[in-house]
Enzyme design. Structure first.
Site, PDB file in Angstrom:
ATOM      1  N   HIS A 103       5.141   0.816  -1.886  1.00  0.00           N
ATOM      2  CA  HIS A 103       3.789   0.550  -1.394  1.00  0.00           C
ATOM      3  C   HIS A 103       2.756   0.328  -2.490  1.00  0.00           C
ATOM      4  CE1 HIS A 103       3.313   4.780  -2.400  1.00  0.00           C
ATOM      5  NE2 HIS A 103       2.012   4.553  -2.415  1.00  0.00           N
TER       6      HIS A 103
HETATM    7  C1  UD1 Z   1      -2.985   5.272  -0.635  1.00  0.00           C
HETATM    8  C2  UD1 Z   1      -3.288   5.817  -2.045  1.00  0.00           C
HETATM    9  C3  UD1 Z   1      -2.000   5.893  -2.848  1.00  0.00           C
HETATM   10  C4  UD1 Z   1      -0.960   6.707  -2.102  1.00  0.00           C
HETATM   11  C5  UD1 Z   1      -0.744   6.081  -0.729  1.00  0.00           C
HETATM   12  C6  UD1 Z   1       0.291   6.798   0.082  1.00  0.00           C
HETATM   13  C7  UD1 Z   1      -5.487   5.232  -2.975  1.00  0.00           C
HETATM   14  C8  UD1 Z   1      -6.198   4.398  -3.975  1.00  0.00           C
HETATM   15  N1  UD1 Z   1      -4.198   4.934  -2.764  1.00  0.00           N
HETATM   16  O1  UD1 Z   1      -2.507   3.958  -0.796  1.00  0.00           O
HETATM   17  O2  UD1 Z   1      -2.265   6.543  -4.068  1.00  0.00           O
HETATM   18  O3  UD1 Z   1       0.243   6.705  -2.834  1.00  0.00           O
HETATM   19  O4  UD1 Z   1      -2.003   6.097  -0.030  1.00  0.00           O
HETATM   20  O5  UD1 Z   1       0.536   6.166   1.284  1.00  0.00           O
HETATM   21  O6  UD1 Z   1      -6.105   6.118  -2.406  1.00  0.00           O
HETATM   22  N2  UD1 Z   1      -3.143   1.211   6.592  1.00  0.00           N
HETATM   23  C9  UD1 Z   1      -2.780   1.260   7.900  1.00  0.00           C
HETATM   24  N3  UD1 Z   1      -2.756   2.477   8.503  1.00  0.00           N
HETATM   25  C10 UD1 Z   1      -3.045   3.631   7.862  1.00  0.00           C
HETATM   26  C11 UD1 Z   1      -3.432   3.560   6.519  1.00  0.00           C
HETATM   27  C12 UD1 Z   1      -3.458   2.356   5.888  1.00  0.00           C
HETATM   28  O7  UD1 Z   1      -2.499   0.258   8.515  1.00  0.00           O
HETATM   29  O8  UD1 Z   1      -2.976   4.707   8.479  1.00  0.00           O
HETATM   30  C13 UD1 Z   1      -3.138  -0.089   5.908  1.00  0.00           C
HETATM   31  C14 UD1 Z   1      -4.469  -0.753   5.897  1.00  0.00           C
HETATM   32  O9  UD1 Z   1      -4.280  -2.085   6.102  1.00  0.00           O
HETATM   33  C15 UD1 Z   1      -4.963  -0.539   4.480  1.00  0.00           C
HETATM   34  C16 UD1 Z   1      -3.662  -0.473   3.682  1.00  0.00           C
HETATM   35  O10 UD1 Z   1      -2.720   0.070   4.571  1.00  0.00           O
HETATM   36  O11 UD1 Z   1      -5.813  -1.531   4.059  1.00  0.00           O
HETATM   37  C17 UD1 Z   1      -3.744   0.377   2.464  1.00  0.00           C
HETATM   38  O12 UD1 Z   1      -4.251   1.685   2.787  1.00  0.00           O
HETATM   39  P1  UD1 Z   1      -5.102   2.495   1.681  1.00  0.00           P
HETATM   40  O13 UD1 Z   1      -5.483   3.822   2.187  1.00  0.00           O
HETATM   41  O14 UD1 Z   1      -6.205   1.632   1.149  1.00  0.00           O
HETATM   42  O15 UD1 Z   1      -4.098   2.648   0.466  1.00  0.00           O
HETATM   43  P2  UD1 Z   1      -2.527   2.923   0.423  1.00  0.00           P
HETATM   44  O16 UD1 Z   1      -1.864   1.702  -0.051  1.00  0.00           O
HETATM   45  O17 UD1 Z   1      -2.039   3.567   1.660  1.00  0.00           O
END
Ligand code: UD1
Length: 371
Positions: free
Chosen positions: A208
């Site tokens: 991821h």
């Molecule tokens: C975040 C953390 C990362 C951690 C990871 C674990 C930061 C900068 N990054 O990354 O360090 O290793 O979590 O999972 O804080 N999304 C969904 N549903 C959710 C959450 C996210 O669909 O419940 C999608 C959204 O489109 C979002 C993307 O995933 O834009 C990324 O989510 P985000 O929280 O920005 O960062 P992660 O890649 O999950």
């Protein structure tokens, strides 16, 4: 005597297993009133609710409901909402864990209004500032008052950055506290069986990191290499939402063809199901931080698809090797790890299931001291 109110913040999937043992240890302590805050950075049921259920964490006392956004939007929204919470009902301490946007956002809010901050998992450094997590780690540590570390490397990093030794507490790893507590329940899920796998012969992959999944060409190359590995070893791949977003873009080219080979793509799994799956795996391929630590404890060979790690102890003492995202290195690394097989390595000091209790004791004695 009035209990000390402690806001304990979690926001993303890997935060919850670090928060859970700390919450329990504080809850049991007569001097503390822990208040659970969920920022809402992760919100899908399989990225959040299932972890509360599996870890038997109560419903958050406060939910900030921020959701996704760019770094600035997400961090800003958390700060705005968390500041209101802190001003309304001033806590004695804010505890943040890990290195995600929720971590720095809440630490920054608390530090600016002079509420002491404790950082669980302080001092880890990848020395790679292109990673958003590295920025979050560096800044959170600078403004924290209690730095709870998982390994001696972390203490060294913090001292080098000019942080006073008085603030450092080497307590061990709260993620491993959760692992130890839930291993039996995880085994009982028999998740490998539900996925139709032979319990002695499969691998597990998670992917991821922006550096691996945001660029389609990179992701395709990685998937190509992993599909080669999967011809000898079926690989289960629970797909993170960030990676799933790319599904539409490369569906026809890559995901369809790899599924025909040996890669089984599934929705993200809950904590117990994933741990249950990992326990029996012959190989783990990952770019996560926590999985490098969990595989070290379980003795499962781990292939980290990154060029660096903030957790070098998992290489020195554990089962981890770094291969980056170059296809040839991934394939060679997988073969090398499979040849070595499962093994019991040295368990890092204080990765013993008691880190959270140490944290509660330290907080108690310093609060008593200040009275
Ligand atoms: C975040 C953390 C990362 C951690 C990871 C674990 C930061 C900068 N990054 O990354 O360090 O290793 O979590 O999972 O804080 N999304 C969904 N549903 C959710 C959450 C996210 O669909 O419940 C999608 C959204 O489109 C979002 C993307 O995933 O834009 C990324 O989510 P985000 O929280 O920005 O960062 P992660 O890649 O999950």
């Amino acid at each position: 005597m009035k209990k000390k109110k402690i806001l304990l913040v979690g926001g993303t999937r890997p935060n919850f297993m670090k928060v859970s043992p700390v919450y329990e240890a504080l809850k049991k302590h007569r001097r503390f009133q822990p208040v659970l805050v969920h920022t809402g950075q992760h919100y899908d049921a399989e990225m959040s609710k299932v972890f509360f259920d599996d870890l038997k964490l109560p419903k958050p006392d406060i939910h900030l409901g921020v959701g996704s956004g760019t770094h600035a939007v997400q961090t800003g929204k958390i700060m705005e909402r968390f500041e209101k919470v802190c001003i309304k009902d001033v806590p004695d301490l804010v505890i943040v864990v890990g290195d995600v946007n929720s971590t720095i956002a809440c630490a920054l809010v608390a530090a600016k209004i002079c509420i002491p901050v404790a950082h669980v998992e302080a001092g880890l450094r990848s020395f790679d500032r292109t990673m958003p997590e590295e920025i979050n780690r560096l800044l959170t540590d600078q403004i924290s008052d209690y730095l709870f570390t998982t390994c001696p490397d972390a203490d060294k990093n913090l001292l080098r950055e000019g942080i006073s030794r008085k603030k450092l507490f080497f307590v061990g790893n709260t993620m491993i506290d959760s692992l130890k507590r839930h291993l039996t329940a995880a085994r009982a899920t028999r998740s490998w069986q539900k996925l139709g796998l032979d319990n002695t012969n499969y691998g597990v992959m998670t992917l991821h990191r922006p550096s691996n999944v945001d660029n389609i060409a990179v992701l395709q190359r990685v998937m190509g290499a992993v599909s080669q590995v999967s011809q000898n070893l079926p690989i289960v791949f629970p797909v993170h939402p960030r990676t799933a977003k790319q599904y539409g873009n490369i569906h026809k080219h890559v995901f369809d063809s790899v599924q025909k080979k040996g890669i089984l793509m599934v929705e993200p799994l809950g904590y117990l199901e994933f741990l249950g799956l990992m326990q029996n795996a012959s190989l783990v391929l990952t770019d996560s931080g926590g999985i490098q630590e969990e595989s070290t404890i379980l003795g499962i060979p781990c292939l980290t698809l990154r060029n660096n790690t903030e957790r070098p102890i998992t290489i020195k003492q554990g089962t981890n090797i770094l291969v980056g995202n170059d296809p040839e290195q991934i394939i060679k690394g997988a073969m090398r790890q499979l040849k070595k097989g499962k093994r019991r390595k040295r368990i890092p000091k204080y990765w013993d299931g008691k880190a959270a209790v140490r944290i509660a004791k330290i907080l108690h004695s310093t609060f008593e001291h200040k009275r």
